[in-house]
Write a protein that holds these residues in place. Structure first.
Motif, short mmCIF file in Angstrom:
data_model
loop_
_atom_site.label_atom_id
_atom_site.label_comp_id
_atom_site.label_asym_id
_atom_site.label_seq_id
_atom_site.Cartn_x
_atom_site.Cartn_y
_atom_site.Cartn_z
N TYR A 143 6.81 24.69 72.84
CA TYR A 143 7.76 25.74 72.47
C TYR A 143 7.05 27.07 72.22
O TYR A 143 7.50 28.14 72.69
N MET A 144 5.94 27.04 71.51
CA MET A 144 5.23 28.29 71.21
C MET A 144 4.68 28.92 72.48
O MET A 144 4.64 30.14 72.62
N ARG B 55 7.54 30.76 74.04
CA ARG B 55 7.84 31.97 73.28
C ARG B 55 6.83 33.08 73.58
O ARG B 55 7.19 34.24 73.80
N ASP C 64 7.13 34.39 77.13
CA ASP C 64 8.31 35.24 77.25
C ASP C 64 8.05 36.65 76.70
O ASP C 64 8.68 37.61 77.12
N VAL D 113 14.45 24.53 66.94
CA VAL D 113 14.17 25.04 68.29
C VAL D 113 15.46 25.14 69.10
O VAL D 113 15.65 26.08 69.88
N ASP E 207 17.27 28.50 68.93
CA ASP E 207 16.69 29.68 69.57
C ASP E 207 17.48 30.00 70.84
O ASP E 207 17.57 29.17 71.76
N LEU F 29 16.71 31.68 73.36
CA LEU F 29 15.88 31.59 74.56
C LEU F 29 15.90 30.18 75.13
O LEU F 29 15.85 29.99 76.35
#
Length: 329
Positions: A75-76, A79, A82, A132, A135, A137
């Motif tokens: 996930y990080m 992020r 992006d 998560v 989010d 995104l």
């Protein structure tokens, strides 16, 4: 008592390991795309097994929630990528951020004992999954993709991910090996065996356990980021699934809990089983469970422990040998 660190066994192991790494580094120059992708998966499995073994095998911190770090590592990376960061840089930076988060979590999680710690990690993984999903995104369970990887040609991207996974595996194994050879490594094993006794002789249990907790968090996050790069797609329910921790447990139990070489051997066995039997569907999962149960009952030290016992190879990491000396009169 004398501890020999650089025995002929360790020299041989080091030479063989160096040779294997050099050969693996050259694989993309002659292997097929399928072989490159499968070996990348193997490297990730080795990382997962080694990190869970570091936490549970050496530290006695049995976790059924290591998918927390796996999912957050992926996930990080999403992020950061992006935000415009190079995807490969984002993988390493994201794992570093998760290492920092694991340090924060250790401030309260390491006060839990045994089953409380195991369940607590699972609860944290579930909470992270839900967060998560919120989010925008990620778009809930719909997920998203590591779009920035499309900037690279498919062949180049495949080789870069392969080398990143190889470097990640070798680097993390070397780091774990180095830590195990320090006083903190011996202290962690003493804490695993008897925390009260270790504390009574001056060992700082909390500081030592925190070191291994953060190491496991960082390494597992690296594995999650590499898996994301390999498959490109990110769906929270996949990355935060408890099946990842189940795979880690299987690899370590089969290979040998608390044995450096055991985690690697277990990853190889799991990789072979997946390659040959994954198409059998639910029977594959039943077989994994049955195999783990049989190993727990019949070979509690794992396959590497059984081999070491039968052959006399040192059970300590890659060539340690302890020799008892009779004091001279």
């Amino acid at each position: 008592m004398t501890i020999h660190r650089w025995t002929w066994q360790s020299k041989l192991a080091f030479a063989l390991a160096t040779g294997v790494i050099l050969i693996l580094a050259l694989v993309p120059t002659f292997a097929t795309d399928s072989v490159i992708e499968r070996l990348t998966v193997l490297f990730i499995y080795v990382i997962l097994a080694a990190m869970w073994n570091a936490l549970a095998g050496y530290g006695g911190l049995v976790s059924i929630g290591n998918q927390l770090f796996f999912g957050l590592g992926a996930y990080m990376t999403i992020r950061l990528a992006d935000a415009g960061i190079n995807p490969f840089t984002a993988m390493l930076l994201g794992a570093g951020i998760i290492a920092g988060l694991s340090w924060v979590l250790s401030l309260f999680m390491l006060h839990l004992r045994a089953g409380e710690f195991a369940i607590g990690m699972w609860v944290l993984a579930s909470i992270a999954h839900l967060c998560v999903n919120l989010d925008p995104l990620i778009q809930g369970e719909t997920g998203t993709s590591l779009i920035s990887l499309n900037a690279y040609a498919i062949a180049d991207r495949r080789m870069m991910i392969f080398w990143a996974a190889l470097i990640g595996m070798v680097g993390l194994l070397a780091l774990l090996f180095a830590v195990l050879r320090t006083p903190s490594g011996l202290a962690m094993q003493a804490i695993r065996d008897n925390e009260e006794a270790a504390d009574s002789i001056g060992v700082n249990p909390m500081r030592t356990k925190r070191l291994f907790f953060v190491l496991a968090g960082f390494g597992t996050a690296v594995a999650g980021a590499l898996w994301l790069a390999q498959v490109s797609a990110f769906q929270p329910k996949t990355y935060f699934s408890v099946q990842w921790t189940a795979y880690m447990i299987f690899m370590v139990l089969v290979g040998g809990l608390g044995r450096f070489e055991g985690a690697i051997l277990g990853a190889l066995i799991f990789f072979a089983a997946e390659t040959w039997f994954a198409d059998t569907g639910v029977w594959y999962l039943i077989g994994l469970g049955a195999a783990a149960l049989l190993f727990s009952l019949l070979l509690p030290k794992g396959l590497w422990g059984w081999i070491a016992t039968r052959t006399g190879v040192s059970l300590m990491p890659l060539g340690y040998r302890v020799q008892m000396e009779t004091p001279s009169k």
